[in-house]
Design a protein around this motif. Sequence first.
Motif, PDB file in Angstrom:
ATOM      1  N   PHE A 138      -0.150   9.324   2.486  1.00 51.89           N
ATOM      2  CA  PHE A 138      -1.071   9.106   1.363  1.00 51.89           C
ATOM      3  C   PHE A 138      -1.152  10.395   0.557  1.00 51.89           C
ATOM      4  O   PHE A 138      -1.172  11.503   1.110  1.00 51.89           O
ATOM      5  CB  PHE A 138      -2.471   8.715   1.842  1.00 51.89           C
ATOM      6  CG  PHE A 138      -3.500   8.669   0.740  1.00 51.89           C
ATOM      7  CD1 PHE A 138      -3.609   7.561  -0.079  1.00 51.89           C
ATOM      8  CD2 PHE A 138      -4.347   9.743   0.502  1.00 51.89           C
ATOM      9  CE1 PHE A 138      -4.534   7.513  -1.108  1.00 51.89           C
ATOM     10  CE2 PHE A 138      -5.276   9.711  -0.525  1.00 51.89           C
ATOM     11  CZ  PHE A 138      -5.371   8.581  -1.336  1.00 51.89           C
ATOM     12  N   HIS A 337      -1.771   6.985  -3.778  1.00 52.22           N
ATOM     13  CA  HIS A 337      -0.681   6.073  -3.445  1.00 52.22           C
ATOM     14  C   HIS A 337      -0.314   6.219  -1.982  1.00 52.22           C
ATOM     15  O   HIS A 337      -0.398   7.322  -1.406  1.00 52.22           O
ATOM     16  CB  HIS A 337       0.545   6.347  -4.344  1.00 52.22           C
ATOM     17  CG  HIS A 337       0.283   6.056  -5.788  1.00 52.22           C
ATOM     18  ND1 HIS A 337      -0.269   6.980  -6.631  1.00 52.22           N
ATOM     19  CD2 HIS A 337       0.498   4.923  -6.523  1.00 52.22           C
ATOM     20  CE1 HIS A 337      -0.391   6.459  -7.836  1.00 52.22           C
ATOM     21  NE2 HIS A 337       0.078   5.202  -7.792  1.00 52.22           N
ATOM     22  N   ASN A 338       0.116   5.081  -1.397  1.00 54.80           N
ATOM     23  CA  ASN A 338       0.448   5.020   0.019  1.00 54.80           C
ATOM     24  C   ASN A 338       1.953   4.916   0.225  1.00 54.80           C
ATOM     25  O   ASN A 338       2.708   4.532  -0.677  1.00 54.80           O
ATOM     26  CB  ASN A 338      -0.222   3.809   0.678  1.00 54.80           C
ATOM     27  CG  ASN A 338      -1.735   3.930   0.674  1.00 54.80           C
ATOM     28  OD1 ASN A 338      -2.262   5.016   0.889  1.00 54.80           O
ATOM     29  ND2 ASN A 338      -2.421   2.812   0.429  1.00 54.80           N
ATOM     30  N   TYR A 356       2.875   1.976  -4.155  1.00 60.81           N
ATOM     31  CA  TYR A 356       1.754   1.262  -3.538  1.00 60.81           C
ATOM     32  C   TYR A 356       0.455   2.007  -3.866  1.00 60.81           C
ATOM     33  O   TYR A 356       0.159   3.053  -3.284  1.00 60.81           O
ATOM     34  CB  TYR A 356       1.949   1.165  -2.022  1.00 60.81           C
ATOM     35  CG  TYR A 356       3.275   0.546  -1.661  1.00 60.81           C
ATOM     36  CD1 TYR A 356       3.455  -0.833  -1.720  1.00 60.81           C
ATOM     37  CD2 TYR A 356       4.365   1.344  -1.310  1.00 60.81           C
ATOM     38  CE1 TYR A 356       4.678  -1.399  -1.408  1.00 60.81           C
ATOM     39  CE2 TYR A 356       5.580   0.794  -1.004  1.00 60.81           C
ATOM     40  CZ  TYR A 356       5.740  -0.589  -1.055  1.00 60.81           C
ATOM     41  OH  TYR A 356       6.953  -1.140  -0.765  1.00 60.81           O
ATOM     42  N   ARG A 357      -0.290   1.456  -4.758  1.00 60.18           N
ATOM     43  CA  ARG A 357      -1.512   2.095  -5.242  1.00 60.18           C
ATOM     44  C   ARG A 357      -2.656   1.906  -4.254  1.00 60.18           C
ATOM     45  O   ARG A 357      -2.756   0.884  -3.557  1.00 60.18           O
ATOM     46  CB  ARG A 357      -1.888   1.495  -6.597  1.00 60.18           C
ATOM     47  CG  ARG A 357      -3.083   2.155  -7.271  1.00 60.18           C
ATOM     48  CD  ARG A 357      -3.396   1.491  -8.590  1.00 60.18           C
ATOM     49  NE  ARG A 357      -3.743   0.070  -8.389  1.00 60.18           N
ATOM     50  CZ  ARG A 357      -4.064  -0.749  -9.374  1.00 60.18           C
ATOM     51  NH1 ARG A 357      -4.032  -0.316 -10.631  1.00 60.18           N
ATOM     52  NH2 ARG A 357      -4.360  -2.020  -9.121  1.00 60.18           N
ATOM     53  N   SER A 358      -3.554   2.907  -4.225  1.00 57.24           N
ATOM     54  CA  SER A 358      -4.744   2.822  -3.377  1.00 57.24           C
ATOM     55  C   SER A 358      -5.924   3.426  -4.143  1.00 57.24           C
ATOM     56  O   SER A 358      -5.814   4.515  -4.702  1.00 57.24           O
ATOM     57  CB  SER A 358      -4.536   3.590  -2.062  1.00 57.24           C
ATOM     58  OG  SER A 358      -5.741   3.666  -1.327  1.00 57.24           O
ATOM     59  N   TYR A 359      -7.038   2.723  -4.169  1.00 63.85           N
ATOM     60  CA  TYR A 359      -8.215   3.287  -4.823  1.00 63.85           C
ATOM     61  C   TYR A 359      -9.465   2.736  -4.159  1.00 63.85           C
ATOM     62  O   TYR A 359      -9.437   1.685  -3.480  1.00 63.85           O
ATOM     63  CB  TYR A 359      -8.230   2.970  -6.325  1.00 63.85           C
ATOM     64  CG  TYR A 359      -8.498   1.525  -6.658  1.00 63.85           C
ATOM     65  CD1 TYR A 359      -9.809   1.076  -6.870  1.00 63.85           C
ATOM     66  CD2 TYR A 359      -7.458   0.605  -6.778  1.00 63.85           C
ATOM     67  CE1 TYR A 359     -10.050  -0.252  -7.184  1.00 63.85           C
ATOM     68  CE2 TYR A 359      -7.692  -0.710  -7.084  1.00 63.85           C
ATOM     69  CZ  TYR A 359      -9.000  -1.142  -7.289  1.00 63.85           C
ATOM     70  OH  TYR A 359      -9.239  -2.459  -7.585  1.00 63.85           O
ATOM     71  N   SER A 360     -10.574   3.459  -4.369  1.00 66.35           N
ATOM     72  CA  SER A 360     -11.867   3.008  -3.847  1.00 66.35           C
ATOM     73  C   SER A 360     -12.967   3.628  -4.690  1.00 66.35           C
ATOM     74  O   SER A 360     -12.782   4.675  -5.316  1.00 66.35           O
ATOM     75  CB  SER A 360     -12.041   3.424  -2.387  1.00 66.35           C
ATOM     76  OG  SER A 360     -12.152   4.831  -2.267  1.00 66.35           O
TER      77      SER A 360
END
Length: 495
Positions: A138, A337-338, A356-360
Motif C-alpha cells: 500500500f 493504492h494497493n 487498485y485504488r483505496s480510500y476512506s
Amino acid sequence: MSKLRSLLSVLVFAPAAFAADPTGEPLSLSQAIEQALAKNFAIKVEGYDAAIAAARVTESLGKFDPVLSGSYTNAANRNPLLTFDTTTGLRNTTSDESDSYDVGVGGLLPWGMTYRLGASTTNARGTFNAYTDNFDSFAGVSGTQPLLRDFGFGPTMASIRIARTNRAISDWQFKQAVIDTITRVTFAYHDLNFAHAYLRSATRSRDLAAGLLDENEKRFKVGSMSEYDVTSAKARVASREENVLSAERQVRDAENFLKQLITDDKTPALLDRRLAIDPPPPAPIVLVDPATDFRTALEKRPDYQQAKLALQRSDLNARLQRNQLLPRLDLVGSYGHNGLDEDRGASRRQVQDKDYRSYSWGVVMSVPLTFTTERGRYRAAKLAQRQSATQLEQVEQAIVVSVGNAAGQIETAQKRIQANRRAREHAQATLDAEVKRLRVGQSSTFFVAQQQELLSIAEVREAAAMSDYHKALAEYDRQLGLTLEKLNVTVEPPK
C-alpha cells in the motif's frame, strides 16, 4: 560612543582593562561606559537569557518539522483449533508468519492538520496458503483535520506566538540591563569624582590647619601666643588628618566599585590597580517637563514594553484555553493504492501503476463529560489576563511617579549647586578676612580654624550637589528610556 552590536560578540575598544594604567591617561566617562558594555557581567548574564528565549522560538517552530519514520516487524503465531487429530488425540493447530515493512513521512500543518505520506508491504504466509509468499502493498496519504478543538491557525500557532512574545520580552529585559548598567557606571563615575573632590577638600583643610599650627608655633616662640593655642592647633591637625585617611578610603572604595562595573577581571590584582578619571565637564542647565515626557517614557521604557508584551502573551493563552473548551471532532481520511502478488516487485508495481485504488473517510468525536480540567485552565488564563492588565496599569502609575521624582531631583540639584556655590564663596571670603584679622591681632586661631572647617564643609557640599546633578540627569534619562538613544548605543540581543 561605539555601537553595541552583540553581547556575545566580544567588542574591541581602544582601552584595555583600564585606560589609565599603561599610559597614565585618565579614563573618561564614555570610555568607562564602552568598557562596561564589553565586559560587565550583568549584561553578559542577561544576554544569555535573551539567547535562550531565541532558542525557545526555534524549539517551538520544530513542531512543523516533518518526521521520517520506518519500521520492520516479524511475527509468528501458532493457533489452536476446536478440532482434534483422530490419530493422536491432540488439538489441531494452524500457524502463520508475517514480515511487515513500513516507511513514511508525517507531520503537522499550521492549520492543525496532521498528515502522513507513506508506503508499506506485508508478506503474510502460513498453513492457510501453504506458506506461499503473499505480498500486500500500500502507498498513499492519510490525515486528520480537527474541526473544533485545535482547529485553525490560532491554537496551532499559539505556542510559537507565545515563544516569540517571550523572546521580545527578553530583548527588552536585555535593553533594561544595558540601560541600568550604563546608569550605574555613570553614578559610580561621579561618585568617584566626588570622592576625589572630598579628598582634595580634606587635604586642603589639613594643610590649612598645619599652616595655622606653624604660624602659632612661631608666635608662641616670640611670646605673642599662648601654649593653649598651639596645643589646640595640633589637635585640629590630627583631627583633619583622620578626615584625610577616611577620604582616601572612600576614593579606593569608589574606584573598586567602578572597576567592578567596567571589567571582567576576577583576580585579586583588580584591587591593586589605581583608576584615574577625567573630571567631568559642568553639566548644562536642563529644563524638564515630566507631564510631556511621560508619553516618551511609555514609548521608550523597557519595563512598560515588557508589561505590554506580558498582556499580549496572556491574551494568546486565554484564546488557546477557550478553544480547548470545545469537544474534539476530527475529520479523518486516507487515499492510496494497493498491490497484492506472490512477488514483492509485482506487488509494488501494481501500486505504482495505480491499478487498485483505496480510500476512506470519517469523523471521530470525543467529548469530556465534565470539562473540569479545561474549565479550570480557562479560568486561570482569564485571571492571568486580568492580572497582566492590572500590572500594566501599575507600571504606568509607577512611571508617572518615578518620572516626576526624577524631574524633581534635577530641579533640586540645580538649586543646591547655586546655593552651595554661594556658601563656598562666602566661606572663602570670610576665611580670608579672618586670617587678615588674626595677623593684625584682631582675631584668634579658634575663629580661623572654625572658618577653615566651614569652608571645607561648603566645598564638599558644592561637590556633592554637582555630583548629584550629573546623577539626576542620568537617572532622568533612565526613567524616560532614553539612555541608549542619547549615547548612540544600538543593542541587538544575542539570537
